[in-house]
Scaffold this motif. Structure first.
Motif, PDB file in Angstrom:
ATOM      1  N   LEU A 276      -6.551   3.056  -2.493  1.00  0.00           N
ATOM      2  CA  LEU A 276      -6.087   2.766  -1.137  1.00  0.00           C
ATOM      3  C   LEU A 276      -7.238   2.862  -0.129  1.00  0.00           C
ATOM      4  CD1 LEU A 276      -2.651   4.621  -1.056  1.00  0.00           C
ATOM      5  CD2 LEU A 276      -3.051   2.166  -1.097  1.00  0.00           C
TER       6      LEU A 276
ATOM      7  N   ILE B 145      -9.347  -0.210  -0.633  1.00  0.00           N
ATOM      8  CA  ILE B 145      -8.679  -1.399  -0.068  1.00  0.00           C
ATOM      9  C   ILE B 145      -8.807  -1.377   1.452  1.00  0.00           C
ATOM     10  CG2 ILE B 145      -6.414  -2.454   0.350  1.00  0.00           C
ATOM     11  CD1 ILE B 145      -5.637  -1.601  -2.513  1.00  0.00           C
TER      12      ILE B 145
ATOM     13  N   SER C 205       3.148  10.564 -10.248  1.00  0.00           N
ATOM     14  CA  SER C 205       3.564  10.927 -11.596  1.00  0.00           C
ATOM     15  C   SER C 205       2.357  11.165 -12.487  1.00  0.00           C
ATOM     16  CB  SER C 205       4.434   9.816 -12.192  1.00  0.00           C
ATOM     17  OG  SER C 205       3.713   8.618 -12.223  1.00  0.00           O
TER      18      SER C 205
ATOM     19  N   LEU D  21      -5.117   3.480   6.914  1.00  0.00           N
ATOM     20  CA  LEU D  21      -4.724   3.610   5.509  1.00  0.00           C
ATOM     21  C   LEU D  21      -5.824   4.341   4.729  1.00  0.00           C
ATOM     22  CD1 LEU D  21      -2.815   2.696   3.128  1.00  0.00           C
ATOM     23  CD2 LEU D  21      -4.345   0.738   2.888  1.00  0.00           C
TER      24      LEU D  21
ATOM     25  N   ALA E 262       2.088   7.167  -6.902  1.00  0.00           N
ATOM     26  CA  ALA E 262       0.885   7.821  -7.427  1.00  0.00           C
ATOM     27  C   ALA E 262       1.132   9.236  -7.897  1.00  0.00           C
ATOM     28  CB  ALA E 262      -0.198   7.841  -6.351  1.00  0.00           C
TER      29      ALA E 262
ATOM     30  N   ALA F 155      -4.962   6.551  -7.079  1.00  0.00           N
ATOM     31  CA  ALA F 155      -4.234   5.842  -6.019  1.00  0.00           C
ATOM     32  C   ALA F 155      -4.921   6.005  -4.677  1.00  0.00           C
ATOM     33  CB  ALA F 155      -2.795   6.348  -5.950  1.00  0.00           C
ATOM     34  N   THR F 156      -5.322   7.225  -4.355  1.00  0.00           N
ATOM     35  CA  THR F 156      -5.932   7.442  -3.031  1.00  0.00           C
ATOM     36  C   THR F 156      -7.286   6.748  -2.933  1.00  0.00           C
ATOM     37  OG1 THR F 156      -6.693   9.592  -3.848  1.00  0.00           O
ATOM     38  CG2 THR F 156      -4.747   9.586  -2.439  1.00  0.00           C
TER      39      THR F 156
ATOM     40  N   ALA G 215       0.835  -1.208   0.000  1.00  0.00           N
ATOM     41  CA  ALA G 215       0.000   0.000   0.000  1.00  0.00           C
ATOM     42  C   ALA G 215       0.863   1.249   0.000  1.00  0.00           C
ATOM     43  CB  ALA G 215      -0.919  -0.011   1.215  1.00  0.00           C
TER      44      ALA G 215
ATOM     45  N   LEU H 149       2.322   1.802  -3.425  1.00  0.00           N
ATOM     46  CA  LEU H 149       1.286   2.315  -4.319  1.00  0.00           C
ATOM     47  C   LEU H 149       1.096   3.816  -4.129  1.00  0.00           C
ATOM     48  CD1 LEU H 149      -0.842   1.389  -6.395  1.00  0.00           C
ATOM     49  CD2 LEU H 149      -2.431   1.110  -4.517  1.00  0.00           C
ATOM     50  N   THR H 150       1.128   4.246  -2.874  1.00  0.00           N
ATOM     51  CA  THR H 150       0.977   5.675  -2.591  1.00  0.00           C
ATOM     52  C   THR H 150       2.118   6.472  -3.186  1.00  0.00           C
ATOM     53  OG1 THR H 150       0.084   4.980  -0.471  1.00  0.00           O
ATOM     54  CG2 THR H 150       0.519   7.317  -0.728  1.00  0.00           C
TER      55      THR H 150
ATOM     56  N   PRO I 262      -3.678  10.495 -11.444  1.00  0.00           N
ATOM     57  CA  PRO I 262      -2.963   9.384 -10.784  1.00  0.00           C
ATOM     58  C   PRO I 262      -3.109   9.417  -9.265  1.00  0.00           C
ATOM     59  CG  PRO I 262      -1.580  10.411 -12.448  1.00  0.00           C
ATOM     60  CD  PRO I 262      -2.772  11.287 -12.298  1.00  0.00           C
ATOM     61  N   LEU I 263      -3.054  10.608  -8.704  1.00  0.00           N
ATOM     62  CA  LEU I 263      -3.214  10.728  -7.255  1.00  0.00           C
ATOM     63  C   LEU I 263      -4.625  10.335  -6.836  1.00  0.00           C
ATOM     64  CD1 LEU I 263      -1.721  11.741  -4.648  1.00  0.00           C
ATOM     65  CD2 LEU I 263      -2.958  13.873  -4.962  1.00  0.00           C
TER      66      LEU I 263
END
Lengths: 307, 495
Positions: free
Chosen positions: B448, B451, A20, B418, A18, B444-445, A11, A14-15, B440-441
């Protein structure tokens, strides 16, 4: 417990990966929608149901509204003309123009909008789909019929004034989107299908490039046509106006006492579907430039806008 | 018949059974209605549910649905706290029984009929029952407040380790009392505004009117109501966790007066938001400080106690730093309940203070919808943290031991944090990235967060399944829990 540690580590990775950002494409495949961005639709005088609470409101005059948002091609042509004619000038990284200012009421959080030059459109800034090269503004290839974005409220209202029109008031905008027959939430009814409007994760053909947050679609794209196997549903309002839900937020012309923000309507490519409901409001400073903000003009009648 | 009757008694009459029932109800509602938004909506689950389960989701009614959904969940949480309070704080058994019965009837009525009304077509009889359920909950609150009266002679304490007045009034009991009293007033604060719905006052979500320069008194009352109710739920939970961990001693003597003072000041501040909006925020901030300090004192006490108990178990007299740390972390349930309070300061308090301090300079430079995302994330995290603390306490009450205790505890702590951390980054993303670069951010967030939440919900589901299986056993844990009426560590309780 080892598994737990591994999962936590993954995890974290992955963070960290993130951050780019993808490269912004400078050109796209042209898509012809068949909808004329120079067309206007007439909204007849009369009452309609306004807002989520459906209060009956009357607009006692006919007015015209652009069938689509202003495109990059239209705005580029305007910039060339306005800069050449001296109405606008280029100052550093901005096209700027004069605005006479707003009355300041000194309310909490209110900021003064003073008379002077204000930004209209960025010059060659990331996200601007109109490039400035060799003294000319030119839409990026393929984006000619996409809605212009990154334009400030000052730029939008100046464009409309130059076309002998104005930004629609919030009520005018909503009536054009909703019609006068019923209390529909979207311009076409009460359900939202992925192939009827451009919104977050709507999976249109342009999302493949930019991800779920999406890319603008050509104006009038959702008109029932099929594009290279991608079938759209007709997203026109009862008055035949397109892109009143999704694609880009649209500046409206109302200026309210004690608040310097300007209001936006319609939701955008980057918003979840519920933001596309016709009464949903957004607001931001008038000098804000955003890749999900565009506009259209209205003309005729007495504007509800207090500009 | 006796078999069913015994199980029914466990689920609806024993403290642990009642808490289990309410947690199960919240879990089911979260799992079911969570399918209607976020990634499940993107996967098309929402469309399938609408088509196949008879849901009526008119876009015009979205805000009303959301308001009813979180009211029903909040009512169940309030019920859980009430069950725990009636089992932890000394009161007559008859009071405990009547309070628990009333609030159970109330929250279940509200829960069932409110959700049917909101999501399966508008039958206004059901709406009436939704309101009637909340009236019952309010009435249970009145009874609870009366039962918590701190000045009764039988509840005075001479224990030198507890916060008390010179006359022996137990200040922990007083803290509960003032919290309950403040909750009743704050519930009315919202109810009065709510009663005006349909009379010129319309449904709205607070985050949708953030930038309106003029808010009506009723709008201000609703905004105040939602803030103070969540705060008081958190205050109640802090007191409950304190009792779970046997909070006492010098820190207890400092913490309880601070908790009472803070609760009263915050409540006064929120109530004054209608007539004195400009000064109300200052009063609220002043009141928040003693409450946060009281919680900090509990954390210090609790962590020290957990560590020392473990070291004593291991017979380590002069521990190293590592040994101390291991001792602190050996029980994720007790450590985690306090850690979540600390973590809240990073993902809720710090973010909130940042937003308040930089409101005009940063936040109000963004479109309102960005600010809205930040606010929505903010209170979702706070509500989520409260939920995880309740879950950690319940896991202890349910008798989780050994590896299961370790796994459940650490999964809840790590994966919920998380998710909360990811949401904190998501909600403030505009500080780090512009709109063009954010995807992308965002991806991803959100991944996460999903998850994290999915893993916590899976752990919760496992806990629920374990307890469900237990219910089918003739001599399961439920049989023993049925006989317990008190959760207190002292014998004087609930006599």
């Amino acid at each position: 417990m080892k598994t737990l540690r591994v999962l936590t580590f993954l995890a974290l990775i992955l963070t960290l990966t993130a951050c780019s950002a993808p490269d912004l494409p400078q050109a796209t495949t042209p898509v012809e929608t068949g909808v004329d961005p120079n067309a206007w639709a007439t909204v007849p005088a009369g009452s309609f149901l306004y807002g989520q609470q459906e209060t009956k409101q009357d607009i006692p005059y006919d007015y015209d509204i652009m069938v689509t948002p202003v495109t990059n091609a239209q705005f580029a042509a305007y910039l060339n003309q306005a800069v050449a004619g001296g109405a606008l000038k280029i100052a550093g990284e901005q096209v700027v123009g004069y605005y006479p200012g707003d009355e300041f009421h000194g309310k909490k959080h209110e900021e003064p909008i003073e008379a002077g030059d204000w930004p209209h459109y960025p010059v060659n800034l990331k996200g601007a789909r109109i490039a400035y090269t060799a003294g000319q503004f030119q839409p990026q290839p393929g984006y000619e019929n996409h809605p212009v974005t990154m334009v400030t409220w000052f730029g939008a209202q100046a464009y409309c004034q130059a076309q002998n029109s104005r930004l629609p008031g919030e009520m005018e905008w909503e009536k054009a989107a909703r019609g006068a027959q019923d209390n529909r939430a979207y311009p076409w009814g009460n359900t939202l299908e992925r192939n009827q409007a451009n919104y977050y994760s709507s999976r249109d053909i342009f999302e493949k490039v930019m991800g779920k947050g999406g890319e603008t679609t050509p104006v009038g794209f959702y008109n029932g046509k099929t594009y290279d196997g991608y079938a759209t549903l007709d997203g026109a309002s009862p008055y035949g106006v397109y892109d009143m839900a999704g694609n880009v937020w649209q500046w409206t012309g109302d200026i309210y006492a004690g608040i310097h923000y300007r209001y936006l309507r319609g939701g955008s490519k980057a918003d979840y579907g519920y933001n596309l409901r016709v009464w949903t409001r957004n607001n931001v400073r008038p000098d804000y430039e955003g890749p999900s903000i565009g506009f259209r003009c209205a003309r005729g009648g007495q504007s509800t806008a207090s500009q | 018949m006796q078999t069913i009757s015994d199980r029914f008694s466990f689920l609806f009459r024993s403290t642990k059974g009642l808490v289990l029932t309410a947690i199960a109800a919240i879990s089911l509602a979260t799992a079911f209605f969570g399918m209607l938004s976020g990634p499940m909506e993107e996967f098309g689950i929402k469309s399938w549910m609408v088509s196949n389960l008879g849901l009526s989701l008119l876009p015009q009614e979205r805000e009303g649905r959301i308001i009813i959904l979180y009211h029903t969940i909040a009512m169940a949480v309030v019920a859980i706290e009430t069950y725990l309070i009636t089992a932890l704080v000394p009161m007559r058994k008859s009071q405990q029984a009547s309070i628990n019965a009333t609030i159970t009837g109330g929250y279940l009525t509200s829960f069932i009929f409110g959700l049917i009304f909101a999501y399966f077509g508008h039958n206004y009889v059901f709406h009436g029952l939704f309101i009637a359920g909340q009236v019952l909950i309010f009435f249970a609150g009145v009874m609870l407040t009366a039962a918590l009266w701190p000045w009764g002679k039988q509840y005075r304490t001479s224990d030198p380790e507890r916060a008390r007045t010179r006359g022996g009034v137990d200040l922990e009991r007083a803290a509960y009392f003032f919290m309950a009293l403040a909750t009743l007033g704050s519930a009315l604060f919202g109810a009065v505004a709510g009663s005006m719905f349909g009379n010129g006052f319309t449904v709205f979500l607070a985050e949708d009117i953030i930038r309106e320069p003029v808010k009506t008194p009723l709008e201000l009352a609703v905004i105040g109501h939602l803030h103070i109710m969540l705060t008081l739920i958190a205050v109640a939970l802090t007191l409950i966790i304190g009792q779970w961990l046997g909070f006492k001693g010098r820190l207890h003597k400092w913490a309880m007066p601070l908790m009472i003072l803070g609760t009263l000041i915050i409540t006064f501040g929120v109530w004054s938001i209608v007539p004195y909006q400009p000064t109300a925020h200052i009063i609220i901030n002043v009141g928040s400080f003693p409450v946060l300090i009281a919680a900090l004192l509990l954390v210090i006490f609790g962590w020290r106690k957990i560590t020392n108990e473990r070291l004593a178990e291991l017979k380590i007299i002069k521990p190293t730093l590592i040994q101390r740390l291991r001792a602190l972390l050996h029980d994720p349930l007790r450590f985690g309940a306090l850690w979540q309070m600390v973590y809240m300061n990073f993902v809720v308090t710090a973010v909130g203070i940042f937003m308040a301090v930089k409101l005009d300079e940063i936040i109000r430079q963004w479109p309102a919808r960005e600010e809205r995302v930040a606010l929505t994330g903010h209170w979702h995290i706070l509500a989520g943290i409260i939920a995880t603390i309740i879950l950690l306490y319940y896991a202890d009450l349910a008798g989780l031991k050994g590896r299961a205790r370790q796994w459940f505890g650490w999964i809840v702590i790590i994966f919920s944090d998380l998710a909360f951390g990811a949401v904190s980054v998501y909600e403030t993303k505009r500080v780090f990235v512009d709109e063009l670069s954010q995807q992308p951010l965002v991806d991803a967030t959100i991944l996460l967060a999903d998850i994290g939440l999915a893993t916590v919900l899976t752990a919760l589901a496992a806990l629920m399944v374990w307890r469900l299986i237990d219910l089918f056993k003739k001599r399961g844990r439920w049989k023993q829990e049925l006989r317990e009426t008190s959760l207190s560590q002292t014998e004087e309780v609930a006599q």
